[in-house]
Write a protein that holds these residues in place. Structure first.
Motif, PDB file in Angstrom:
ATOM      1  N   VAL A  37       0.875  -1.209  -0.064  1.00 14.39           N
ATOM      2  CA  VAL A  37      -0.011   0.130  -0.048  1.00 14.39           C
ATOM      3  C   VAL A  37       1.078   1.447   0.033  1.00 14.39           C
ATOM      4  CG1 VAL A  37      -1.602   1.451   1.269  1.00 14.39           C
ATOM      5  CG2 VAL A  37      -1.918  -1.207   1.129  1.00 14.39           C
ATOM      6  N   MET A  38       1.898   1.330   0.859  1.00 12.82           N
ATOM      7  CA  MET A  38       2.507   2.695   1.016  1.00 12.82           C
ATOM      8  C   MET A  38       3.417   3.011  -0.207  1.00 12.82           C
ATOM      9  SD  MET A  38       1.545   3.361   4.279  1.00 12.82           S
ATOM     10  CE  MET A  38       2.443   4.638   4.407  1.00 12.82           C
ATOM     11  N   PRO A  39       3.538   2.305  -1.085  1.00 14.61           N
ATOM     12  CA  PRO A  39       4.430   2.881  -2.347  1.00 14.61           C
ATOM     13  C   PRO A  39       3.387   3.687  -3.068  1.00 14.61           C
ATOM     14  CG  PRO A  39       4.976   0.334  -1.949  1.00 14.61           C
ATOM     15  CD  PRO A  39       3.839   0.881  -1.196  1.00 14.61           C
ATOM     16  N   ASN A  40       2.341   3.791  -2.781  1.00 17.05           N
ATOM     17  CA  ASN A  40       0.996   4.609  -3.646  1.00 17.05           C
ATOM     18  C   ASN A  40       1.266   5.676  -3.263  1.00 17.05           C
ATOM     19  OD1 ASN A  40      -0.053   2.464  -5.345  1.00 17.05           O
ATOM     20  ND2 ASN A  40      -0.557   1.318  -3.312  1.00 17.05           N
ATOM     21  N   VAL A  41       1.675   6.253  -2.059  1.00 24.35           N
ATOM     22  CA  VAL A  41       1.597   7.499  -1.615  1.00 24.35           C
ATOM     23  C   VAL A  41       2.865   8.210  -1.396  1.00 24.35           C
ATOM     24  CG1 VAL A  41      -0.732   7.493  -0.761  1.00 24.35           C
ATOM     25  CG2 VAL A  41       1.292   6.880   0.800  1.00 24.35           C
ATOM     26  N   LYS A  42       3.088   9.640  -1.432  1.00 24.21           N
ATOM     27  CA  LYS A  42       4.346  10.253  -1.282  1.00 24.21           C
ATOM     28  C   LYS A  42       4.777  10.085   0.078  1.00 24.21           C
ATOM     29  CE  LYS A  42       6.775  14.368  -2.339  1.00 24.21           C
ATOM     30  NZ  LYS A  42       7.120  15.784  -3.023  1.00 24.21           N
ATOM     31  N   ALA A  43       4.036  10.888   0.907  1.00 24.23           N
ATOM     32  CA  ALA A  43       4.028  10.768   2.610  1.00 24.23           C
ATOM     33  C   ALA A  43       3.757   9.439   3.045  1.00 24.23           C
ATOM     34  CB  ALA A  43       3.302  12.071   3.279  1.00 24.23           C
ATOM     35  N   GLN A  44       4.585   8.903   3.887  1.00 24.91           N
ATOM     36  CA  GLN A  44       4.566   7.582   4.471  1.00 24.91           C
ATOM     37  C   GLN A  44       3.704   7.659   5.782  1.00 24.91           C
ATOM     38  OE1 GLN A  44       5.940   4.842   2.465  1.00 24.91           O
ATOM     39  NE2 GLN A  44       5.224   6.312   1.465  1.00 24.91           N
ATOM     40  N   VAL A  45       2.461   8.105   5.804  1.00 19.42           N
ATOM     41  CA  VAL A  45       1.735   8.081   7.054  1.00 19.42           C
ATOM     42  C   VAL A  45       0.279   7.437   6.499  1.00 19.42           C
ATOM     43  CG1 VAL A  45       3.032  10.389   7.677  1.00 19.42           C
ATOM     44  CG2 VAL A  45       0.908  10.559   6.036  1.00 19.42           C
ATOM     45  N   ILE A  46      -0.493   7.234   7.658  1.00 20.08           N
ATOM     46  CA  ILE A  46      -1.631   6.577   7.423  1.00 20.08           C
ATOM     47  C   ILE A  46      -2.589   7.266   8.061  1.00 20.08           C
ATOM     48  CG2 ILE A  46      -0.840   4.279   7.322  1.00 20.08           C
ATOM     49  CD1 ILE A  46      -1.374   3.937  10.317  1.00 20.08           C
ATOM     50  N   PRO A  47      -4.048   7.462   7.651  1.00 19.62           N
ATOM     51  CA  PRO A  47      -4.247   6.287   6.610  1.00 19.62           C
ATOM     52  C   PRO A  47      -4.195   6.596   5.294  1.00 19.62           C
ATOM     53  CG  PRO A  47      -6.177   7.750   7.285  1.00 19.62           C
ATOM     54  CD  PRO A  47      -4.924   8.104   8.011  1.00 19.62           C
ATOM     55  N   VAL A  48      -3.946   5.430   4.546  1.00 20.65           N
ATOM     56  CA  VAL A  48      -4.109   5.450   3.155  1.00 20.65           C
ATOM     57  C   VAL A  48      -5.359   5.134   2.620  1.00 20.65           C
ATOM     58  CG1 VAL A  48      -2.849   4.773   1.026  1.00 20.65           C
ATOM     59  CG2 VAL A  48      -1.531   4.960   3.071  1.00 20.65           C
ATOM     60  N   ILE A  49      -5.792   5.873   1.658  1.00 19.18           N
ATOM     61  CA  ILE A  49      -7.144   5.821   0.991  1.00 19.18           C
ATOM     62  C   ILE A  49      -7.133   5.342  -0.459  1.00 19.18           C
ATOM     63  CG2 ILE A  49      -9.501   6.515   0.745  1.00 19.18           C
ATOM     64  CD1 ILE A  49      -7.708   8.370   3.234  1.00 19.18           C
ATOM     65  N   ARG A  50      -7.727   4.397  -0.909  1.00 15.16           N
ATOM     66  CA  ARG A  50      -7.961   4.205  -2.398  1.00 15.16           C
ATOM     67  C   ARG A  50      -9.377   4.446  -2.799  1.00 15.16           C
ATOM     68  NH1 ARG A  50      -7.282  -1.447  -6.162  1.00 15.16           N
ATOM     69  NH2 ARG A  50      -7.057  -0.023  -8.092  1.00 15.16           N
ATOM     70  N   THR A  51      -9.493   5.434  -3.715  1.00 18.26           N
ATOM     71  CA  THR A  51     -10.726   5.839  -4.398  1.00 18.26           C
ATOM     72  C   THR A  51     -11.391   4.795  -5.051  1.00 18.26           C
ATOM     73  OG1 THR A  51     -10.126   7.330  -6.068  1.00 18.26           O
ATOM     74  CG2 THR A  51     -10.123   8.328  -3.652  1.00 18.26           C
ATOM     75  N   PRO A  52     -12.863   5.116  -5.303  1.00 19.73           N
ATOM     76  CA  PRO A  52     -13.226   4.126  -6.324  1.00 19.73           C
ATOM     77  C   PRO A  52     -12.955   4.391  -7.706  1.00 19.73           C
ATOM     78  CG  PRO A  52     -15.035   5.163  -5.073  1.00 19.73           C
ATOM     79  CD  PRO A  52     -13.634   5.826  -4.586  1.00 19.73           C
ATOM     80  N   ASP A  53     -12.176   5.489  -7.985  1.00 23.18           N
ATOM     81  CA  ASP A  53     -11.549   5.614  -9.291  1.00 23.18           C
ATOM     82  C   ASP A  53     -10.148   4.783  -9.516  1.00 23.18           C
ATOM     83  OD1 ASP A  53     -10.264   7.634  -8.145  1.00 23.18           O
ATOM     84  OD2 ASP A  53     -11.053   9.289  -9.196  1.00 23.18           O
ATOM     85  N   GLY A  54      -9.626   4.524  -8.312  1.00 24.66           N
ATOM     86  CA  GLY A  54      -8.353   3.832  -8.535  1.00 24.66           C
ATOM     87  C   GLY A  54      -7.388   4.665  -7.928  1.00 24.66           C
ATOM     88  N   ASN A  55      -7.573   5.858  -7.548  1.00 24.57           N
ATOM     89  CA  ASN A  55      -6.463   6.919  -7.150  1.00 24.57           C
ATOM     90  C   ASN A  55      -6.456   6.691  -5.475  1.00 24.57           C
ATOM     91  OD1 ASN A  55      -5.929   8.502  -9.266  1.00 24.57           O
ATOM     92  ND2 ASN A  55      -7.912   9.364  -9.118  1.00 24.57           N
ATOM     93  N   TRP A  56      -5.021   7.029  -5.173  1.00 26.44           N
ATOM     94  CA  TRP A  56      -4.510   6.983  -3.683  1.00 26.44           C
ATOM     95  C   TRP A  56      -4.406   8.335  -2.900  1.00 26.44           C
ATOM     96  CZ3 TRP A  56      -3.914   2.059  -1.520  1.00 26.44           C
ATOM     97  CH2 TRP A  56      -3.992   1.170  -2.374  1.00 26.44           C
TER      98      TRP A  56
END
Length: 331
Positions: free
Chosen positions: A42-61
C-alpha cells in the motif's frame, strides 16, 4: 471497485477520523487494519509515508485526511455546515484538533512508561498478526524507542508537558459540556467534521492507560460520547440555527482556546520559518512552549486565513468577538 478502501490502524487517530467520517456520510467503504505485509503493497502508492491511506473508487490513492474529506462533501451527508460562519468555525476547530490537540495524544502515549509499553505492544500486535508474543514485544521495543526519540521534534518534552496536559484537559472539559448539553454534537444533532476530528484523537486516548483513567474519572460523559461519534451512520438530526450554534458554550470555549492557544502557535511557527529558524518559542495559556518548525502548519495557517478573508465583514465580526485578540492573526 464500488467503494472506498481505508488502510489504517486502530491506534491512529487520523485513521479513525476517516473511518468515522465515511460511516457518518453513509458511503460504501472497507476498513483494513494495515499489517506490515499490507504496508509493502500500500505505502508505495503515496508520497508521504503516513496513514491512513485511502484508495478511491476511481483507483487513485491519497492520505491527507482533511483535503480528502472536504473533497467528499457532495457525496453522502455533508459534514460541514453550509452557513459561512459555521463552516469557518467547524474547519478551525477541525484544524486545531488535527494539529494541536494531537500533541496530547503523542505526549501521553510516549511520556509515561506504562502507556509507552502498552501502546507499543498494541500497535505491533495489530501490525504483526500471528507473529507470536515474543516477536510482537521485540518489535514493540524498537518502535517505542523510535517514537520516544521523536518527541522533542513535535514539541513533546518535559518542559512542554504541563501546557500540553492542561490545554488538553481544558478542551475535554468543554466537550464534556457538549456531551451533556441539549444537542449531541458541536453544531446540533448532526455530527460535523470538527466533532469527528476531536473524536479521532480522543478515541485512541480512551484506551491508553493514563488519559483513559482521567477521561473516565473527570469527563465520563465525553468518554461515553466517543462511542456515539464512532458510528453516526444511523443518527438523524439537523444543524442548529447559526446564531444558536455560535451561542453554544462549548463552541465559544473552543473558539476562545483557538484564539489564545492554537492561532498564536501557528503564528510563531510561521514566523520562525520565515526567519529561517529551526525552532520557535511562544507563551501559550500562560506557559512556555517550544518545538521545531513544521512547514505543513504554515499551510494550515494560510488555509485558515483564506477562509477568514472569504467571510463577509459581519460574519468576521461575530467570530472575532469569540476568538478574542488572537483573531488578528487571521487578518
Amino acid at each position: 471497485m464500488s467503494g472506498y478502501e481505508i488502510y489504517g490502524a486502530l491506534g491512529s487517530p487520523y485513521s479513525l477520523k476517516v473511518r468515522a467520517a465515511l460511516r457518518a456520510k453513509r458511503l460504501t467503504h472497507t476498513w483494513t487494519g494495515m499489517t506490515m505485509q499490507d504496508r509493502e503493497r500500500v505505502m508505495p502508492n503515496v508520497k508521504a509515508q503516513v496513514i491512513p491511506v485511502i484508495r478511491t473508487p476511481d483507483g487513485n490513492w491519497t492520505n491527507d485526511s482533511t483535503p480528502f474529506l472536504l473533497g467528499l462533501e457532495r457525496e453522502g451527508r455533508a459534514l460541514v455546515p453550509s452557513d459561512p460562519k459555521l463552516r469557518f468555525v467547524c474547519l478551525l476547530i477541525e484544524d486545531m484538533a488535527d494539529e494541536w490537540f494531537m500533541k496530547a495524544m503523542f505526549h501521553y502515549r510516549w511520556a509515561y512508561a506504562e502507556d509507552a509499553e502498552w501502546c507499543a505492544n498494541w500497535l505491533m500486535f495489530d501490525s504483526l498478526p500471528n507473529a507470536g508474543r515474543a516477536s510482537v514485544e521485540n518489535a514493540a521495543a524498537n518502535i517505542r524507542e523510535r517514537q520516544i526519540s521523536r518527541m522533542a521534534l513535535v514539541g513533546c518534552t518535559p518542559e512542554t508537558a504541563p501546557i500540553i496536559e492542561a490545554s488538553w484537559k481544558r478542551t475535554c472539559r468543554s466537550l464534556e459540556e457538549m456531551a451533556t448539553g441539549p444537542v449531541r454534537f458541536l453544531f446540533g444533532d448532526r455530527i460535523s467534521l470538527a466533532d469527528i476530528a476531536l473524536y479521532g484523537q480522543l478515541k485512541v486516548m480512551s484506551v491508553d492507560p493514563t488519559p483513559m483513567a482521567w477521561l473516565r474519572a473527570d469527563v465520563p460523559y465525553l468518554y461515553r460520547w466517543l462511542d456515539l461519534a464512532d458510528d453516526a451512520s444511523g443518527l438523524e438530526g439537523d444543524w442548529l440555527e447559526p446564531d444558536a450554534a455560535m451561542a453554544s458554550g462549548p463552541v465559544k470555549a473552543l473558539l476562545a482556546q483557538a484564539g489564545d492557544t492554537y492561532l498564536p502557535f501557528l503564528k510563531a511557527n510561521a514566523g520562525a520559518l520565515l526567519a529561517g529558524n529551526e525552532t520557535f518559542e511562544v507563551m501559550l495559556e500562560g506557559q512556555p512552549y517550544a518545538q521545531g518548525v513544521f512547514k505543513y502548519q504554515v499551510k494550515c495557517l494560510e488555509t485558515l486565513r483564506a477562509g477568514w478573508n472569504a467571510l463577509d465583514a459581519d460574519d468576521r465580526q461575530v467570530i472575532r468577538a469569540l476568538i478574542g485578540e488572537g483573531a488578528g492573526i487571521l487578518d
